[in-house]
Design a protein around this motif. Structure first.
Motif, short mmCIF file in Angstrom:
data_model
loop_
_atom_site.label_atom_id
_atom_site.label_comp_id
_atom_site.label_asym_id
_atom_site.label_seq_id
_atom_site.Cartn_x
_atom_site.Cartn_y
_atom_site.Cartn_z
N VAL A 1 0.86 -1.18 0.00
CA VAL A 1 0.00 0.00 0.00
C VAL A 1 0.89 1.23 0.00
O VAL A 1 1.67 1.44 0.94
CB VAL A 1 -0.94 0.02 1.23
CG1 VAL A 1 -1.81 1.27 1.22
CG2 VAL A 1 -1.79 -1.24 1.27
N LYS A 2 0.79 2.03 -1.05
CA LYS A 2 1.64 3.22 -1.18
C LYS A 2 0.80 4.44 -1.52
O LYS A 2 -0.19 4.34 -2.23
CB LYS A 2 2.70 3.01 -2.27
CG LYS A 2 3.68 1.89 -1.98
CD LYS A 2 4.73 1.78 -3.06
CE LYS A 2 5.74 0.68 -2.76
NZ LYS A 2 6.78 0.57 -3.80
N LYS A 3 1.23 5.59 -1.00
CA LYS A 3 0.58 6.83 -1.40
C LYS A 3 1.09 7.22 -2.78
O LYS A 3 2.25 6.98 -3.13
CB LYS A 3 0.85 7.94 -0.38
CG LYS A 3 2.31 8.32 -0.23
CD LYS A 3 2.47 9.38 0.85
CE LYS A 3 3.94 9.77 1.01
NZ LYS A 3 4.14 10.77 2.07
N LYS A 4 0.20 7.81 -3.58
CA LYS A 4 0.57 8.22 -4.93
C LYS A 4 0.60 9.73 -4.99
O LYS A 4 -0.34 10.40 -4.56
CB LYS A 4 -0.44 7.69 -5.95
CG LYS A 4 -0.06 7.94 -7.39
CD LYS A 4 -1.01 7.25 -8.33
CE LYS A 4 -0.70 7.55 -9.79
NZ LYS A 4 0.57 6.96 -10.22
N SER A 5 1.68 10.28 -5.51
CA SER A 5 1.82 11.73 -5.59
C SER A 5 0.78 12.31 -6.53
O SER A 5 0.46 11.73 -7.57
CB SER A 5 3.21 12.11 -6.09
OG SER A 5 4.20 11.65 -5.19
N SER A 6 0.24 13.45 -6.14
CA SER A 6 -0.76 14.13 -6.97
C SER A 6 -0.07 14.84 -8.13
O SER A 6 1.01 15.41 -7.98
CB SER A 6 -1.54 15.13 -6.13
OG SER A 6 -2.41 15.87 -6.95
N PHE A 7 -0.73 14.80 -9.30
CA PHE A 7 -0.19 15.54 -10.45
C PHE A 7 -0.59 17.02 -10.38
O PHE A 7 -0.09 17.84 -11.12
CB PHE A 7 -0.71 14.94 -11.76
CG PHE A 7 -0.18 13.56 -12.02
CD1 PHE A 7 1.15 13.36 -12.34
CD2 PHE A 7 -1.01 12.45 -11.95
CE1 PHE A 7 1.66 12.09 -12.58
CE2 PHE A 7 -0.52 11.17 -12.19
CZ PHE A 7 0.82 11.00 -12.50
N VAL A 8 -1.53 17.33 -9.50
CA VAL A 8 -2.01 18.70 -9.38
C VAL A 8 -1.16 19.46 -8.37
O VAL A 8 -1.02 19.03 -7.23
CB VAL A 8 -3.50 18.72 -8.94
CG1 VAL A 8 -4.01 20.16 -8.89
CG2 VAL A 8 -4.34 17.87 -9.88
N PRO A 9 -0.58 20.59 -8.76
CA PRO A 9 0.26 21.36 -7.82
C PRO A 9 -0.56 21.87 -6.63
O PRO A 9 -1.75 22.16 -6.77
CB PRO A 9 0.76 22.53 -8.68
CG PRO A 9 0.54 22.12 -10.09
CD PRO A 9 -0.62 21.19 -10.09
#
Length: 235
Positions: free
Chosen positions: A163-171
């Motif tokens: 289970v990993k957090k995914k970085s947002s593409f939205v600044p």
């Protein structure tokens, strides 16, 4: 089956069940009895009052099966609601799936959202969307990427559970994806942004953003200092 076994609904109305080759619903159609077909495509609105068995299902609009649903392959771009059990061998969810009882199959790829009131059992379960599972999520391989909102299951069990957090593409948007479960049990466990009462496994790695009640492990435990574990026990 011959071509005469095709059912195409462009307008609105109720139709009998039975066996068909291809069912295509572009309007608003209700199927009143059990139905079995090779291909089931919904572009408009569909309601099946009883059970549906199909080879391939694609939902681009809205579909509801009040009974049980069985399919070899399913793609959901719109919304699908199943009142009973759903046995879906290979599923790709880009929209929304709701199941009133258990959901089972071989491979699940969740990019949208699923809500299941019973258990979920697959060989491979991959999610980059969100899920709410009232019972047990069980799979040989569970790969979860947390992008948004809160995913949850009563219990999670498997061989490999990552289970990993995914970085947002939205600044400037903070990553808010979290996973909540009472019990997580597997052989190889890696967790981020997870809240759990009990984590139990052979190799357990607790990454960032976790709040864990107790960890029980047999081989190895790694612990990010930013996460909290109340008790640690080597078995």
């Amino acid at each position: 089956m011959t071509k005469e076994n095709n059912l195409t609904i462009n307008g609105s109305g109720s139709y009998p069940g039975g066996e068909y080759d291809k069912i295509s619903i572009r309007g608003d159609g209700t199927i009143v009895n059990d139905v079995e077909c090779s291909i089931f495509h919904v572009y408009g609105t569909s309601e099946a009052v009883e059970n549906v068995k199909a080879g391939s299902i694609k939902v681009f609009g809205e579909a509801e099966v009040k009974g049980n649903l069985q399919a070899e392959k399913m793609l959901i771009m719109g919304t699908m609601e199943v009142g009973g059990r759903a046995s879906l061998k290979n599923i790709k969810i880009l929209g929304t799936l709701e199941v009133g009882e258990d959901l089972t199959g071989d491979e699940a790829n969740i990019k949208g959202t699923i809500s299941v009131k019973g258990d979920v059992e697959y060989e491979t379960f991959e999610s980059t969307g969100g899920f709410e599972i009232k019972g047990l999520l069980n799979a040989d391989k569970i790969m979860v990427s947390l992008r948004f909102g809160e995913s949850s299951a009563e219990e999670i069990g498997g061989g490999v559970i990552h289970v990993k957090k995914k970085s947002s593409f939205v600044p400037f948007v903070k990553d808010t994806g979290t996973l909540t479960a009472k019990v997580i049990e597997g052989d190889d466990i890696y967790l981020e942004n997870t809240k759990a009462d009990i984590v139990r496994g052979k190799i357990v790695k607790i990454g960032t953003g976790c709040q864990i009640g107790s960890v029980e492990y047999t081989t190895e435990l790694m612990h990010d200092p930013g996460s909290t574990i109340k008790t640690k026990t080597k078995l």
